[in-house]
Scaffold this motif. Structure first.
Motif, PDB file in Angstrom:
ATOM      1  N   PHE A 125       0.781  -1.269   0.274  1.00 56.66           N
ATOM      2  CA  PHE A 125      -0.121  -0.037   0.232  1.00 56.66           C
ATOM      3  C   PHE A 125       0.811   1.229  -0.083  1.00 56.66           C
ATOM      4  O   PHE A 125       1.916   1.238   0.658  1.00 56.66           O
ATOM      5  N   THR A 126       0.411   2.384  -0.822  1.00 51.43           N
ATOM      6  CA  THR A 126       0.956   3.497  -0.641  1.00 51.43           C
ATOM      7  C   THR A 126       0.597   4.322   0.583  1.00 51.43           C
ATOM      8  O   THR A 126      -0.462   3.893   1.141  1.00 51.43           O
ATOM      9  N   ARG A 127       1.390   5.217   1.082  1.00 50.28           N
ATOM     10  CA  ARG A 127       1.073   5.902   2.219  1.00 50.28           C
ATOM     11  C   ARG A 127      -0.399   6.588   2.203  1.00 50.28           C
ATOM     12  O   ARG A 127      -0.721   7.248   1.123  1.00 50.28           O
ATOM     13  N   ARG A 128      -1.143   6.440   3.212  1.00 58.89           N
ATOM     14  CA  ARG A 128      -2.524   6.702   3.160  1.00 58.89           C
ATOM     15  C   ARG A 128      -3.103   6.760   4.714  1.00 58.89           C
ATOM     16  O   ARG A 128      -2.382   6.233   5.470  1.00 58.89           O
ATOM     17  N   PRO A 129      -4.099   7.536   5.066  1.00 59.37           N
ATOM     18  CA  PRO A 129      -4.564   7.296   6.465  1.00 59.37           C
ATOM     19  C   PRO A 129      -4.879   5.891   6.684  1.00 59.37           C
ATOM     20  O   PRO A 129      -5.555   5.085   5.854  1.00 59.37           O
ATOM     21  N   TRP A 183       3.453   7.869   9.062  1.00 58.28           N
ATOM     22  CA  TRP A 183       1.981   7.693   8.743  1.00 58.28           C
ATOM     23  C   TRP A 183       0.957   8.325   9.738  1.00 58.28           C
ATOM     24  O   TRP A 183       1.067   8.159  10.503  1.00 58.28           O
ATOM     25  N   GLY A 221     -10.770   5.736   0.602  1.00 58.54           N
ATOM     26  CA  GLY A 221      -9.270   5.843   0.264  1.00 58.54           C
ATOM     27  C   GLY A 221      -8.392   5.123   1.511  1.00 58.54           C
ATOM     28  O   GLY A 221      -7.248   4.999   1.274  1.00 58.54           O
ATOM     29  N   ALA A 222      -9.109   4.781   2.554  1.00 61.12           N
ATOM     30  CA  ALA A 222      -8.288   4.632   3.734  1.00 61.12           C
ATOM     31  C   ALA A 222      -7.794   3.070   3.799  1.00 61.12           C
ATOM     32  O   ALA A 222      -8.256   2.226   2.997  1.00 61.12           O
ATOM     33  N   ALA A 282     -12.863   0.955   2.034  1.00 63.19           N
ATOM     34  CA  ALA A 282     -11.396   0.941   2.448  1.00 63.19           C
ATOM     35  C   ALA A 282     -10.776  -0.308   2.051  1.00 63.19           C
ATOM     36  O   ALA A 282     -11.379  -1.386   1.972  1.00 63.19           O
ATOM     37  N   SER A 283      -9.386  -0.266   2.036  1.00 67.56           N
ATOM     38  CA  SER A 283      -8.725  -1.501   1.791  1.00 67.56           C
ATOM     39  C   SER A 283      -8.452  -2.110   3.213  1.00 67.56           C
ATOM     40  O   SER A 283      -8.681  -1.181   4.355  1.00 67.56           O
TER      41      SER A 283
END
Ligand SMILES: NC(=O)C1=CN([C@@H]2O[C@H](COP(=O)(O)OP(=O)(O)OC[C@H]3O[C@@H](n4cnc5c(N)ncnc54)[C@H](O)[C@@H]3O)[C@@H](O)[C@H]2O)[C@H](O)CC1
Ligand SMILES: [K+]
Length: 484
Positions: free
Chosen positions: A52-56, A82, A116-117, A148-149
């Protein structure tokens, strides 16, 4: 001839109980529990950053060590800069132990994951002991439509690690990170579907004989057994499979079995054809020898002579000749694949079949045949295959997108199956392939495991147009690559 011993250790599947025991052993031998949690969290961090790329990130933490892994991962993510928040079930963690999470703890009611989380699911892992309800259930329910993922630590919370069954509710993970060894629940039923992409990380636990409850099928277990066959030079030393043919139009299923056997590496295949289809069979086969069969004596003669295994059932029908041939095949004591009509001939009195079976037999039912033959055997696929093998005294290969093989030794779970295998006649080819491997002096569980994997592998890269006619050629390619 048995599975490779070192590969058996690597392919071992461990139940949650065995895993907890390995944990205790390692701690007793001097590795502190916090070190294990630290390693589990670090392994999770590695996977998280690679997938995963940087995200909340929201981390859902349960009351046990699965939650402890989540808390530790949270601290590591904070260190890495993060944006995270942590939601704990029950008592929040002591501030002293988790200084790194200062200001990141939120109450359960605030959980509102956005599309997007990334949500880290660290509610329950190996310690799940009852259906998920209440607050935990409400959290998992919110995930369902959030978009969310999800990264699950050890198991999607709610999946029973021993069986793959959902206890109450379980999220759909995109990625699951587990430790030391997979559990059967990662590969069976809903568990297989809910885990997403599975990573297994080494956290320094010791492996001990007796830890495994099943094996994850892989060529490294049995490849050497096929190579042995290839070294023999005389065709009959490489084994001779007899396929019992079916009458008239139904004969096509048994002919597919003969093709399956003929690419297995066995030295010779004989197709025993009832008179109604003998002439036709003679014109379609080249590499397979065809012998006409008026009665079971033809089978008896081969069994007492050069035959080293028998495949019986596909396209055979339920007539008197079928019964006689089945008796003759089983009474010969030769390794025997019992499939299709041979499984259903005695579905009203299965004990008659069971008493004639011996440990050299491999039964290859699909779910429908299994239910009719093993009435009252219920539960997850692994338990059912084991119970069936115990009941009938032979190896049972229970087919499906996941196939389970139970017999002498640890059961084996095969997971490389694909949709393209769901085509008419594919099971007939599998029966022949296993028969051909049995003919090469490979033990029943081992032959069934090799056959299931090779058969699935042959179809794996194929599209929906794959049919059973073209399967044997692809099987030949898979075997040649494995043995070369
Ligand atoms: N060897 C390893 O793989 C290691 C694994 N680690 C992690 O530890 C967990 C297992 O920890 P454990 O404390 O035994 O169990 P859980 O955290 O999964 O849950 C136990 C906890 O939850 C309660 N509980 C159980 N079911 C329910 C339920 N349905 N509803 C509510 N509460 C429930 C139970 O009473 C306990 O309080 C493993 O999965 C790994 O993530 C180690 O970190 C390292 C070694
Ligand atoms: K979990």
């Amino acid at each position: 001839m048995a599975f490779d011993a070192e590969a058996t250790k690597r392919c071992s599947l461990m139940t949650p109980d065995a895993m907890a025991e390995a944990d205790r052993r390692t701690i007793a031998a001097g590795t502190p529990e916090t070190t294990l949690i630290d390693r589990a969290a670090r392994a999770s961090l590695r996977v998280l950053r690679s997938e995963f790329t940087r995200r909340p990130v929201t981390i859902l933490c349960g009351p046990g060590n699965n939650g402890a892994d989540g808390l530790r991962l949270g601290e590591m993510l904070v260190d890495a800069g993060w944006p995270i928040e942590v939601i704990c079930l029950g008592e929040p963690p002591s501030a002293e132990r988790h200084r790194g999470l200062d200001g990141r703890l939120r109450p359960t009611g605030t959980f509102a994951p956005g599309p997007g989380a990334l949500v880290v699911d660290a509610l329950f892992g190996a310690g799940l002991s009852r259906p998920v309800e209440g607050e935990a259930r409400a959290l998992i329910e919110k995930l369902e439509f959030a978009g969310a993922s999800v990264l699950s630590i050890d198991l999607p919370s709610g999946i029973d690690g021993a069986t793959g069954e959902v206890l109450g509710i379980a999220p759909q993970a995109d990625v699951t990170v587990t430790f030391h060894r997979l559990k059967p629940g990662h590969l069976l039923g809903e568990g297989a579907r809910r885990c997403g992409k599975v990573f297994c990380a080494d956290i320094g636990l010791q492996y001990r004989e007796g830890d495994a409850s099943a094996l994850h099928n892989a060529p490294e277990l049995w490849r050497h057994l096929l190579a042995n066959g290839a070294r023999e030079t005389h065709k009959y030393e490489r084994g001779h499979t007899v396929v019992v043919g079916g009458p008239g139009f139904m004969g096509s299923a048994s002919r597919l079995s003969a093709y399956g056997a003929s690419v297995s590496g066995a030295g010779a295949v004989t197709y025993l054809a009832p008179l109604s289809s003998a002439e036709f069979a003679g014109t379609v086969f080249d590499a397979v020898m065809v012998r006409p069969m008026t009665g079971p004596e033809a089978l008896e003669e081969l069994a007492e002579g050069k035959a080293s295994s028998i495949v019986i059932g596909p396209g055979m029908g339920h007539g008197a000749l079928s019964r006689d041939c089945l008796h003759t095949a089983l009474a010969s004591g030769l390794p025997c694949v019992v499939d299709a009509d041979a499984l259903t001939l005695y579905e009203d009195e299965p004990s008659k079949l069971f008493s004639a079976l011996h440990e050299g037999c491999v039964l290859t039912p699909h779910e429908g045949e299994f239910a009719r033959l093993f009435k009252g055997v219920e539960g997850d696929k692994l338990s059912r295959a084991k119970a069936a093998a115990a009941r009938c005294g032979a190896t049972v290969l229970l087919k499906g997108s996941t196939t389970v093989i139970a017999g002498d030794g640890l059961p084996v779970i095969n997971t490389n199956g694909s949709r393209s295998l769901a085509t008419a006649g594919s099971g007939d080819v599998l029966a022949g392939l296993i028969g051909g491997i049995l003919a090469q002096s490979v033990a029943p569980r081992e032959a069934a495991a090799a056959g299931a994997w090779i058969h699935a592998e042959a179809a794996r890269s194929a599209g929906p147009s794959l049919n059973a006619d073209r399967l044997p050629r692809r099987i030949a390619g898979v075997i040649d690559r494995l043995v070369s």
